[in-house]
Motif scaffolding. Structure first.
Motif, mmCIF file in Angstrom:
data_model
loop_
_atom_site.group_PDB
_atom_site.id
_atom_site.type_symbol
_atom_site.label_atom_id
_atom_site.label_comp_id
_atom_site.label_asym_id
_atom_site.label_seq_id
_atom_site.Cartn_x
_atom_site.Cartn_y
_atom_site.Cartn_z
ATOM 1 N N ALA A 63 8.303 12.468 5.336
ATOM 2 C CA ALA A 63 7.357 12.947 6.183
ATOM 3 C C ALA A 63 7.027 14.708 6.006
ATOM 4 O O ALA A 63 7.429 15.213 5.253
ATOM 5 C CB ALA A 63 7.983 12.883 7.588
ATOM 6 N N HIS A 64 5.717 14.837 6.547
ATOM 7 C CA HIS A 64 5.302 16.295 6.445
ATOM 8 C C HIS A 64 6.201 17.266 7.274
ATOM 9 O O HIS A 64 6.886 16.682 8.231
ATOM 10 C CB HIS A 64 3.874 16.473 6.539
ATOM 11 C CG HIS A 64 3.433 15.701 7.906
ATOM 12 N ND1 HIS A 64 3.375 16.525 9.034
ATOM 13 C CD2 HIS A 64 2.787 14.529 8.080
ATOM 14 C CE1 HIS A 64 2.875 15.800 10.032
ATOM 15 N NE2 HIS A 64 2.426 14.738 9.522
ATOM 16 N N LEU A 84 5.895 16.822 11.270
ATOM 17 C CA LEU A 84 6.640 15.593 11.650
ATOM 18 C C LEU A 84 8.039 15.546 11.733
ATOM 19 O O LEU A 84 8.743 15.379 12.698
ATOM 20 C CB LEU A 84 6.081 14.227 10.826
ATOM 21 C CG LEU A 84 6.686 13.032 11.266
ATOM 22 C CD1 LEU A 84 6.267 12.771 12.891
ATOM 23 C CD2 LEU A 84 6.153 11.817 10.295
ATOM 24 N N ARG A 85 8.777 16.558 10.725
ATOM 25 C CA ARG A 85 10.071 16.666 10.566
ATOM 26 C C ARG A 85 10.485 17.494 11.574
ATOM 27 O O ARG A 85 11.524 17.157 12.293
ATOM 28 C CB ARG A 85 10.260 17.402 9.156
ATOM 29 C CG ARG A 85 10.189 16.471 8.182
ATOM 30 C CD ARG A 85 10.907 16.909 6.792
ATOM 31 N NE ARG A 85 10.535 18.391 6.284
ATOM 32 C CZ ARG A 85 9.382 18.625 5.608
ATOM 33 N NH1 ARG A 85 8.642 17.457 5.206
ATOM 34 N NH2 ARG A 85 8.983 19.831 5.363
ATOM 35 N N ILE A 145 7.395 8.276 18.231
ATOM 36 C CA ILE A 145 6.943 8.686 17.078
ATOM 37 C C ILE A 145 7.871 7.529 16.055
ATOM 38 O O ILE A 145 8.770 7.050 16.099
ATOM 39 C CB ILE A 145 7.687 10.041 16.585
ATOM 40 C CG1 ILE A 145 7.159 10.884 17.303
ATOM 41 C CG2 ILE A 145 7.005 10.144 15.078
ATOM 42 C CD1 ILE A 145 7.594 12.496 16.906
ATOM 43 N N PRO A 157 6.668 5.665 8.384
ATOM 44 C CA PRO A 157 5.279 6.129 8.112
ATOM 45 C C PRO A 157 4.261 4.809 8.262
ATOM 46 O O PRO A 157 3.196 5.269 8.419
ATOM 47 C CB PRO A 157 5.290 7.116 6.872
ATOM 48 C CG PRO A 157 6.625 7.614 6.628
ATOM 49 C CD PRO A 157 7.391 6.442 7.157
ATOM 50 N N HIS A 178 -0.538 3.308 14.881
ATOM 51 C CA HIS A 178 -1.716 4.069 14.272
ATOM 52 C C HIS A 178 -2.657 4.631 15.283
ATOM 53 O O HIS A 178 -3.036 4.076 16.139
ATOM 54 C CB HIS A 178 -2.277 3.438 12.820
ATOM 55 C CG HIS A 178 -2.857 2.303 13.150
ATOM 56 N ND1 HIS A 178 -2.399 1.212 13.375
ATOM 57 C CD2 HIS A 178 -4.234 2.078 13.161
ATOM 58 C CE1 HIS A 178 -3.399 0.076 13.702
ATOM 59 N NE2 HIS A 178 -4.497 1.037 13.518
ATOM 60 N N THR A 202 -4.781 7.140 11.410
ATOM 61 C CA THR A 202 -3.974 7.871 10.649
ATOM 62 C C THR A 202 -2.429 7.426 11.125
ATOM 63 O O THR A 202 -2.418 6.825 12.457
ATOM 64 C CB THR A 202 -4.098 9.493 10.910
ATOM 65 O OG1 THR A 202 -2.809 10.044 10.468
ATOM 66 C CG2 THR A 202 -3.734 9.669 12.327
ATOM 67 N N HIS A 203 -1.552 7.429 10.416
ATOM 68 C CA HIS A 203 -0.099 7.212 10.840
ATOM 69 C C HIS A 203 0.790 8.058 10.962
ATOM 70 O O HIS A 203 1.960 8.071 11.530
ATOM 71 C CB HIS A 203 0.395 6.124 9.617
ATOM 72 C CG HIS A 203 -0.083 4.757 9.609
ATOM 73 N ND1 HIS A 203 0.056 3.662 10.041
ATOM 74 C CD2 HIS A 203 -1.249 4.485 8.752
ATOM 75 C CE1 HIS A 203 -0.565 2.634 9.740
ATOM 76 N NE2 HIS A 203 -1.297 3.209 8.755
ATOM 77 N N TYR A 204 0.314 9.359 10.797
ATOM 78 C CA TYR A 204 0.916 10.480 11.013
ATOM 79 C C TYR A 204 0.701 11.179 12.005
ATOM 80 O O TYR A 204 -0.545 11.855 12.398
ATOM 81 C CB TYR A 204 1.090 11.452 9.681
ATOM 82 C CG TYR A 204 1.265 10.665 8.494
ATOM 83 C CD1 TYR A 204 2.743 10.496 8.177
ATOM 84 C CD2 TYR A 204 0.339 10.070 7.653
ATOM 85 C CE1 TYR A 204 2.922 9.576 7.119
ATOM 86 C CE2 TYR A 204 0.649 9.389 6.679
ATOM 87 C CZ TYR A 204 1.985 9.223 6.367
ATOM 88 O OH TYR A 204 2.091 8.533 5.128
ATOM 89 N N SER A 205 1.559 11.423 13.177
ATOM 90 C CA SER A 205 1.112 12.377 14.513
ATOM 91 C C SER A 205 2.443 12.782 15.076
ATOM 92 O O SER A 205 3.547 11.892 15.035
ATOM 93 C CB SER A 205 0.354 11.646 15.392
ATOM 94 O OG SER A 205 -0.184 12.436 16.356
ATOM 95 N N CYS A 252 -3.906 9.709 18.204
ATOM 96 C CA CYS A 252 -3.037 10.685 17.776
ATOM 97 C C CYS A 252 -3.164 11.885 18.528
ATOM 98 O O CYS A 252 -3.921 12.086 19.266
ATOM 99 C CB CYS A 252 -3.310 10.852 16.234
ATOM 100 S SG CYS A 252 -4.892 11.762 15.895
#
Length: 906
Positions: free
Chosen positions: A834-835, A838-839, A854, A858, A863, A869-872, A887
């Motif tokens: 994860a970026h 997100l961490r 969350i 990923p 989404h 997007t899948h990342y938030s 998101c």
């Protein structure tokens, strides 16, 4: 045999004289002279003997070596005249003999202090065996008394000294021990002593016979003494026996510290004392593993011996003959399946060999490979495999540099990969700076292992010798050995090659005593401030391996001026200047040459010196640190202009200007940290994910902390995951409650990492062996030791701990420091999962103990319905009836458009 030989120095030496021996300065690489005893003079190798008395030509000499204590161990020895004898000889060229010296045993010297004050005088009292790597005591043969008369007479008539273990010396020098039963001599291994009457008995003469000696801490009494003791107990008249004083030993008494009277004639007698030699050796081993009767055999070996490899510890456990042997599907050792055939050239015919030579030359167009040992060995091996497999010579291919060995699971290279021009330049720079110290050269290269550096050093040295030989053939040969210079002009001839002739300027000084005046200047060993030594220091180093090195301040520039110090008018900077010498004396003194010294910097973490580039110095605050211990990657061109992270941040302002460590307690008196601490390792700080700062030491030794990029040790993550008890515990050193504490590895004390460093606690890394390897256990290897690497911090009270720790800046074969290996293995944040945002969100969810929306994966189904997007950090539901999400970014953008610009800005 020759009675005497005249050296180039004009001295006459004969057999059993002690001499200095050394090849030329370049061959021995700056090491001191070796001390040896002349055993015999030998003619040239292959020459016929018996030309007549006085007409023999001797070009070789057999020498019995002596060792210096520094040659066999790292223990510091203050006495430069102390040597270690050895039963080891070697044949050398007679031109390597430098001068005569004197070496005798310690017990034959009456005035040791006066003996050491005289030049070229040495002494010994111990022997070092280079084969079993062990030291032994050396005593005079006349001091041995616990032997039968016929053995003792043979021993003292042949040898002057006896070599034995330290524990055996009291038994050898004691009075003659006879068995109380058979009145025969009691040898030490099969002897037992009564604890009451102090008599000795053979273990077989005792009734019943003893099978083994009593264990350590227990005593044994003979039958009469035991019966007498029982009668005393029965009669209730037991009295405590008076302590039996130990009988006076006949061992040589220890010497006192009084000053004996100086007698010059006695000193001359000690130099010329007669020493007995038997077959060219003055001593033999007579210790724990010697049979006394073997001394009578003149051909018995005189070398020290160790315990035999007999017993269950060194033998295999063989099953009984009646036991059925298990049938395992294992190849029998020695069979064709377990033997790797390297060559079958002996099985080929002449026609096949000639055909093989043609195919070998067709494999490559490079003529240098046809003379390469590695290439020829591998080609022969592949041709042999093709012959055994009934394949033609055309199937052999040498384009692949790897091969599959029978005893290894992976493929290995049969030769090292080609060295690049940059690697060769770095190697030659390392040779120029460090000489043949290949570990330091390996650090200079950085991209090669120690094994590759050693192999390349052999090839590189051979190429240099090839160039020198070609130059000699073209422009003339060197002078022959028999064309020796006259004896009275030894210094000008300089066959040793260590006298400096070409002198330039007078602004250099001796690398040891710092003097600037000397009649002769000698080459200095590696590691000193300069590459020259004065006459006194040069001879002291060559003869006694002793240098009284005067320390050099690091802030002194080569021109003699001190940085940051200005000489006020009328005030001398270095004190009063010495008076000038007379013109007649000054004309005979030769100024030293101007030889620049390689710059050395002292690391503030390990307090060890290192070359510039390995140890970096901040251009602004003068902070010094090993590059590998602070995550610094700098080009060679930018070494001198390098700036630490704190100084660099003052210009870029990428992080906060408040550089206080977030893991340390907040002090009441706050000062600007960037202006302080440049003389401590705590100056090394790294930015955190929130644009704060944390010490490298705190980040590494607190287990919850990780790094985004472990190669550069930045950015620092995971401060929020530190448990609450670390912040709430009180430091036992400063008494503060704030700040994260760690616990001592050997006790229950807790303290801040920075407080432990300031108070001199021990920091390091320990390799703990892993017996049951689990999936969650990460194993690493450092300096050949494999296991789990654990950071260790110990209080000063645990200095005698038996932990084997690796220092922070200690490097392995690849040039990585222990701190780098630990961080690379255990401190890397999971950036692939994860970026960073997100961490951080996941860590906040763990702190708040809130149910996280969350997705852990990923690639989960949740989404954003708008941007896909899948990342938030958080997904907001669009409606409560449908599983549609948006998101964090889209949610607030949409909310800002709906509420208006003012509400969005708010």
């Amino acid at each position: 045999m020759a009675t005497h030989v005249v050296l180039k120095s004009g001295e006459r030496v004969k057999v059993n004289d002690h001499v200095y021996c050394s090849p030329s300065w370049s061959v021995r690489d700056g090491t001191p002279y070796s001390v040896a005893r002349i055993m015999e003079f030998l003619p040239p190798e292959g020459a016929s003997k018996g030309k007549g008395k006085g007409k023999e030509i001797y070009t070789r000499v057999r020498l019995a070596w002596y060792y210096r204590p520094s040659d066999v161990s790292d223990r510091p020895v203050a006495d430069s005249r102390l040597l270690l004898a050895a039963i080891y000889s070697e044949v050398c060229d007679i031109n390597q003999l430098r001068a005569r010296c004197h070496v005798i045993h310690r017990d034959k010297i009456t005035d040791l202090a006066g003996w050491k004050k005289r030049p070229d005088r040495f002494y010994f009292n111990r022997l070092f065996d280079p084969y079993i790597k062990k030291e032994f005591e050396v005593i005079q043969a006349t001091d041995v008394r616990n032997l039968p008369d016929h053995i003792r007479q043979v021993l003292t008539s042949r040898y002057e000294y006896v070599v034995a273990e330290k524990d055996v010396v009291p038994d050898l020098t004691d009075t003659l021990r006879l068995c109380g039963t058979c009145t025969e001599w009691c040898a030490n291994p099969d002897t037992v002593q009564c604890d009451r009457c102090k008599k000795f008995f053979h273990m077989g003469c005792v009734q019943p016979p003893l099978l083994a000696k009593p264990s350590r801490g227990y005593g044994w009494t003979c039958a009469p003494c035991s019966k007498r003791h029982e009668e005393e107990v029965d009669s209730h008249e037991v009295r405590h026996p008076t302590p039996v004083t130990k009988p006076k030993s006949n061992a040589p008494a220890p010497r006192g510290r009084g000053r004996p009277r100086k007698d010059r004639t006695l000193a001359e007698k000690e130099e010329n004392v007669n020493i007995k030699y038997f077959k060219m050796w003055p001593f033999r081993y007579f210790g724990q593993y010697t049979v006394a009767e073997d001394t009578l055999d003149p051909d018995d070996l005189i070398f020290p011996r160790a315990a035999t490899r007999v017993g269950p510890k060194y033998q295999v456990s063989v099953p009984p003959a009646w036991a059925p042997t298990p049938t395992l599907d294992v190849e029998e050792r020695g069979d064709d399946a377990t033997v790797e055939v390297l060559s079958v050239i002996n099985a080929l015919t002449e026609e096949e060999v000639s055909e093989l030579e043609e195919w070998k030359t067709a494999l490559t167009r490079r003529q240098d490979l046809l003379c390469s040992v590695d290439w020829l060995t591998e080609a022969t091996r592949r041709f042999s495999q093709a012959y055994l497999a009934n394949r033609g010579w055309s199937t052999v291919d040498m384009s692949v540099p790897t091969r599959q060995e029978k005893w290894k699971k992976t493929e290995t290279r049969y030769t090292d990969r080609e060295w690049s021009a940059e690697e060769i330049a770095a190697f030659e720079d390392g040779i120029l700076a460090h000489g043949a110290e290949l570990r330091a050269v390996r650090d200079e290269v950085g991209t090669r292992t120690m094994f590759e550096v050693v192999r390349f050093y052999g090839h590189w040295k051979n190429s240099k010798l090839k160039e020198e030989n070609a130059h000699i053939k073209e422009f003339g040969a060197l002078p022959k050995e028999d064309e020796a210079p006259p004896l009275e002009d030894t210094l000008s001839s300089d066959d040793e090659g260590s006298v400096i002739r070409e002198l330039t300027k007078a602004n250099s000084s001796c690398g040891a005593c710092r003097t600037r005046e000397s009649t002769t200047w000698w080459k200095a060993p590696k590691g000193l401030a300069t590459d020259i030594l004065c006459d006194n220091c040069g001879m002291n180093w060559r003869k006694y391996a002793d240098l009284n090195v005067r320390p050099v301040r690091e802030d002194v520039t080569p021109n003699g001026k001190t940085k940051g110090a200005e000489k006020r008018e009328g005030t001398p900077l270095n004190g009063p200047s010495a008076k000038r010498l007379k013109t007649s004396m000054a004309s005979t003194i030769t100024p030293p040459p101007n030889i620049p010294a390689a710059p050395q910097l002292r690391c503030l973490a390990c307090q060890k010196n290192g070359p510039m580039g390995k140890v970096l110095k901040c251009h602004q605050c003068q902070f010094r640190i090993h590059a590998g211990s602070c995550g610094i990657i700098v080009d060679k061109s930018a070494v001198e202009s390098w700036m630490c992270d704190l100084c660099q941040n003052e210009k870029t302002m990428e992080a906060s200007l408040n550089t206080e460590c977030l893991l340390c307690p907040k002090r009441k008196s706050r000062k600007k940290t960037s202006l302080q601490g440049a003389d401590s390792f705590l100056r090394a700080s790294k930015p955190t994910e929130g644009q704060g700062w944390a010490h490298v030491l705190c980040s590494v030794f607190i287990p919850e902390i990780s790094f985004t990029d472990v190669s550069r040790l930045r950015l620092v993550e995971g401060i929020s995951t530190i448990p609450r008890q670390r912040w709430a515990s009180r430091c036992t050193l400063c008494g503060e409650v704030s700040g994260a504490v760690i616990r001592c590895s050997d006790c229950v004390r807790e303290y801040h990492t920075s407080c432990a460093w300031k108070n001199g606690h021990k920091f390091g890394f320990e390799i703990q062996p892993v017996r049951n390897h689990r999936r969650d256990t990460i194993v690493t290897t450092f300096k050949g030791e494999t296991g789990s690497m654990v950071p260790i911090v110990c209080c000063q009270e645990h200095e005698n701990s038996k932990r084997d720790l690796y220092d922070i800046c200690e490097t392995d074969e690849t040039g990585e420091t222990a701190l780098q290996v630990y961080c690379r293995t255990y401190k890397q944040a999971p950036i692939t999962q994860a970026h960073g945002l997100l961490r951080k969100a996941r860590r906040l969810d763990q702190i708040l103990n809130a149910p996280s929306d969350i997705p852990s994966n990923p690639e989960a189904e949740r989404h954003c319905d708008l941007c896909d997007t899948h990342y938030s950090p958080y997904f907001y539901p669009i409606s409560s009836l449908s599983e549609r999400w948006q998101c964090h970014k889209c949610h607030w953008e949409r909310r800002g458009k709906i509420a208006g610009a003012e509400d969005w800005n708010h």
